[in-house]
Scaffold this active site. Structure first.
Site, PDB file in Angstrom:
ATOM      1  N   GLU A 293       0.808  -1.227   0.000  1.00 57.85           N
ATOM      2  CA  GLU A 293       0.000   0.000   0.000  1.00 57.85           C
ATOM      3  C   GLU A 293       0.838   1.272   0.000  1.00 57.85           C
ATOM      4  O   GLU A 293       0.758   2.083   0.930  1.00 57.85           O
ATOM      5  CB  GLU A 293      -0.896   0.008   1.248  1.00 57.85           C
ATOM      6  N   PRO A 294       1.634   1.492  -1.020  1.00 58.49           N
ATOM      7  CA  PRO A 294       2.394   2.744  -1.056  1.00 58.49           C
ATOM      8  C   PRO A 294       1.492   3.939  -1.355  1.00 58.49           C
ATOM      9  O   PRO A 294       0.594   3.847  -2.196  1.00 58.49           O
ATOM     10  CB  PRO A 294       3.398   2.528  -2.198  1.00 58.49           C
ATOM     11  N   GLY A 295       1.701   5.018  -0.668  1.00 63.57           N
ATOM     12  CA  GLY A 295       0.926   6.236  -0.937  1.00 63.57           C
ATOM     13  C   GLY A 295       1.885   7.339  -1.341  1.00 63.57           C
ATOM     14  O   GLY A 295       1.958   7.760  -2.490  1.00 63.57           O
ATOM     15  N   ARG A 296       2.699   7.765  -0.368  1.00 62.56           N
ATOM     16  CA  ARG A 296       3.645   8.856  -0.564  1.00 62.56           C
ATOM     17  C   ARG A 296       4.545   8.638  -1.782  1.00 62.56           C
ATOM     18  O   ARG A 296       4.781   9.557  -2.557  1.00 62.56           O
ATOM     19  CB  ARG A 296       4.520   8.965   0.693  1.00 62.56           C
ATOM     20  N   CYS A 364      -2.231  33.126  11.206  1.00 64.58           N
ATOM     21  CA  CYS A 364      -1.947  33.889  12.410  1.00 64.58           C
ATOM     22  C   CYS A 364      -1.368  32.991  13.480  1.00 64.58           C
ATOM     23  O   CYS A 364      -2.004  32.757  14.502  1.00 64.58           O
ATOM     24  CB  CYS A 364      -3.204  34.562  12.907  1.00 64.58           C
ATOM     25  N   TYR A 393       0.197  14.061   1.228  1.00 63.51           N
ATOM     26  CA  TYR A 393      -0.111  14.601   2.559  1.00 63.51           C
ATOM     27  C   TYR A 393      -0.022  16.128   2.614  1.00 63.51           C
ATOM     28  O   TYR A 393       0.367  16.699   3.638  1.00 63.51           O
ATOM     29  CB  TYR A 393       0.801  13.957   3.629  1.00 63.51           C
TER      30      TYR A 393
HETATM   31  N1  LLP Z   1      -1.256   1.743   4.630  1.00 62.06           N
HETATM   32  C1  LLP Z   1      -1.606   2.116   5.869  1.00 62.06           C
HETATM   33  C2  LLP Z   1      -2.435   1.232   6.680  1.00 62.06           C
HETATM   34  C3  LLP Z   1      -1.189   3.344   6.376  1.00 62.06           C
HETATM   35  O1  LLP Z   1      -1.555   3.697   7.613  1.00 62.06           O
HETATM   36  C4  LLP Z   1      -0.412   4.213   5.578  1.00 62.06           C
HETATM   37  C5  LLP Z   1       0.016   5.523   6.066  1.00 62.06           C
HETATM   38  C6  LLP Z   1      -0.072   3.785   4.286  1.00 62.06           C
HETATM   39  C7  LLP Z   1      -0.505   2.545   3.839  1.00 62.06           C
HETATM   40  C8  LLP Z   1       0.731   4.629   3.314  1.00 62.06           C
HETATM   41  O2  LLP Z   1       1.966   4.982   3.762  1.00 62.06           O
HETATM   42  P1  LLP Z   1       2.950   5.791   2.780  1.00 62.06           P
HETATM   43  O3  LLP Z   1       3.363   4.853   1.679  1.00 62.06           O
HETATM   44  O4  LLP Z   1       2.223   6.939   2.241  1.00 62.06           O
HETATM   45  O5  LLP Z   1       4.079   6.192   3.652  1.00 62.06           O
HETATM   46  N2  LLP Z   1       0.612  12.405   7.435  1.00 62.06           N
HETATM   47  C9  LLP Z   1       1.922  11.772   7.525  1.00 62.06           C
HETATM   48  C10 LLP Z   1       1.890  10.355   6.994  1.00 62.06           C
HETATM   49  C11 LLP Z   1       0.971   9.443   7.728  1.00 62.06           C
HETATM   50  C12 LLP Z   1       0.899   8.084   7.117  1.00 62.06           C
HETATM   51  C13 LLP Z   1      -0.080   7.219   7.825  1.00 62.06           C
HETATM   52  N3  LLP Z   1      -0.310   5.949   7.216  1.00 62.06           N
HETATM   53  C14 LLP Z   1       2.913  12.633   6.759  1.00 62.06           C
HETATM   54  O6  LLP Z   1       2.529  13.678   6.246  1.00 62.06           O
HETATM   55  O7  LLP Z   1       4.088  12.306   6.682  1.00 62.06           O
END
Ligand code: LLP
Length: 434
Positions: A293-296, A364, A393
């Site tokens: 599950e990559p997001g970032r 502010c 994000y």
């Molecule tokens: N799967 C699950 C269950 C997760 O909780 C997360 C991220 C991901 C996948 C995706 O992770 P990634 O590949 O994007 O790192 N707001 C924070 C990041 C919080 C991520 C929480 N969970 C930031 O701005 O760095």
């Protein structure tokens, strides 16, 4: 700067993204503006998808919606033939309205409400990831009302501590997420859910944190998860079909981070699939369907944010501030995590970066900073400023704090720009006010 064909300094010393100069984008759409490089997103999807297929076989990349969620991202990832996760009714609704195949959705959350669980069943999501006993009870009951058997996973905590900012570590023993393997809780919930007549327990899920560079953390998670699969097989004769290892791959934001090409990002998938192939062989396990599950890493570097420099405040002997027309309402990551970014002046890319500025937002509060001590050329009011790697994000964490408008999002590709998210208006701000 991590340059590539779709994000580069052109021959006139101007920053260009998706074949369009930042100057033209700012002129046509105004600032602040989120800009997303569609080709980069597509490349990341296909590289992750193909590497998973080649190195492992049966599995799916499920884009983590929380990184950047709006209808157009689902159109893109659907075309790239990957899945997605969702963590709220709002994300479920968005993905559904985008016409995405709901069987490719994994629904997460440590406190899914009754109505969210109901919505997930109505929309027929692929998997629901259980994170509490009472959630299993509630879901089982709901399924019986709906006359359906739902495929579920259980969120477990493998006890791997990933080296990243502590707010975004999720798999330590002290975590609001998941059932600990070490404490034995994971074993109990597996046996509990296994006996729910309307739930089909397909496997387990873990996510060890976010913005992780240390590849060892991922192989350690694989090691722990497969140890647990082996234990369940030997002690309880339980063999799972699915393993979901979450996301968390670290990306380039600033000088301290390793700059990678899209292709090089495949190494995260390779390390995971190699460890998993080795572990299942060594431990005599059935090969599970692998979910990542990559997001970032899919959207992060695709995005940049454009601003116009406003007031320049010089404090002799202390620091020079550039105030921009954005701030923590559209990028709260410095305020929350002291996140580091690279800041550039898109129209002055060939000038020497011989000045140091801190970039302040317009909210502010003193903590409303975007980046500190940035090397830039001399900046004047009206100059364009770009912050890089803001695709993940940023928009998804934006708010209307101080009743600032959330900037629009533009998708760019091959010299074309289109709105992914339209600008808000002041009227939008008071729409629900009574
Ligand atoms: N799967 C699950 C269950 C997760 O909780 C997360 C991220 C991901 C996948 C995706 O992770 P990634 O590949 O994007 O790192 N707001 C924070 C990041 C919080 C991520 C929480 N969970 C930031 O701005 O760095």
């Amino acid at each position: 700067m991590n340059q590539r064909t779709t994000l580069k300094i052109n021959d006139n010393g101007q920053l260009e993204i998706g074949g369009i100069t930042c100057e033209k984008l700012a002129h046509d759409y105004g600032t602040p503006l989120y800009v997303m490089d569609q080709a980069y997103i597509e490349d990341m999807c296909s590289i992750f998808r193909d590497t998973l297929k080649q190195e492992y076989g049966d599995g799916i990349i499920a884009y983590a919606s929380k990184a950047f969620c709006c209808k157009s991202i689902y159109k893109i990832i659907n075309k790239m033939n990957i899945g997605a996760d969702a963590v709220s009714g709002g994300e479920l609704y968005t993905v559904y309205k985008a016409g995405f195949p709901m069987s490719k959705i994994i629904f997460h959350g440590n406190n899914k409400t009754y109505s969210e669980l109901k919505l997930a069943l109505e929309l027929d999501v692929g998997y629901i990831v259980i994170d509490a006993y009472s959630e299993a009870d509630q879901l089982d009951e709901l399924c019986s009302k709906f006359g359906k058997k739902q495929k579920v996973l259980i969120r477990v905590n493998p006890g791997v501590e990933a080296h990243t900012h502590h707010f975004i570590q999720t798999a330590k023993i002290d975590s609001k997420f998941g059932f600990s393997i070490i404490s034995g809780e994971a074993e109990s919930i597996v046996n509990y859910v296994k006996n729910k007549p309307n739930l089909s327990l397909e496997g387990l899920h873990c996510h060890i944190g976010s913005q992780i560079f240390e590849e060892k953390s991922f192989s350690l998670a694989v090691e722990k998860m497969t140890d647990f699969y082996q234990k369940l097989k030997e002690h309880f004769n339980i063999e799972f079909n699915v393993l979901n290892l979450g996301g968390g791959f670290g990306i380039w934001y600033s000088d301290g981070d390793k700059a990678k090409t899209c292709d090089e990002y495949a190494s995260y998938i390779k390390i995971i699939t190699k460890s998993l192939n080795d572990c299942i062989q060594k431990k005599g396990l059935k090969k599970p369907f692998l979910i990542l599950e990559p997001g970032r890493s899919i959207v992060g570097e695709a995005g940049i944010t454009l601003y116009t420099a406003g007031r320049i405040k010089r404090i002799d002997g202390v620091k020079d501030y550039i105030a921009i027309d954005g701030g923590m309402f559209e990028n709260p990551r410095f305020a929350l995590y002291q996140a580091k970014y690279t800041v550039v002046a898109p129209n002055k890319m060939n000038l020497p970066n011989d000045k140091i500025y801190s970039i302040a937002g317009k909210c502010c509060e003193s903590g409303d900073i975007i980046a500190e001590n940035c090397n830039l050329p001399e900046i004047n009011e009206g100059d364009l400023i770009a912050v890089l790697s803001t695709g993940a994000y940023n928009y998804s964490m934006a708010s209307n704090y101080n009743r600032n408008l959330i900037p629009p999002v533009i998708m760019v590709k091959n010299g074309q720009a289109n709105y992914a998210v339209k600008p808000q208006s002041y009227e939008d701000l008071i729409r629900n006010d009574i």
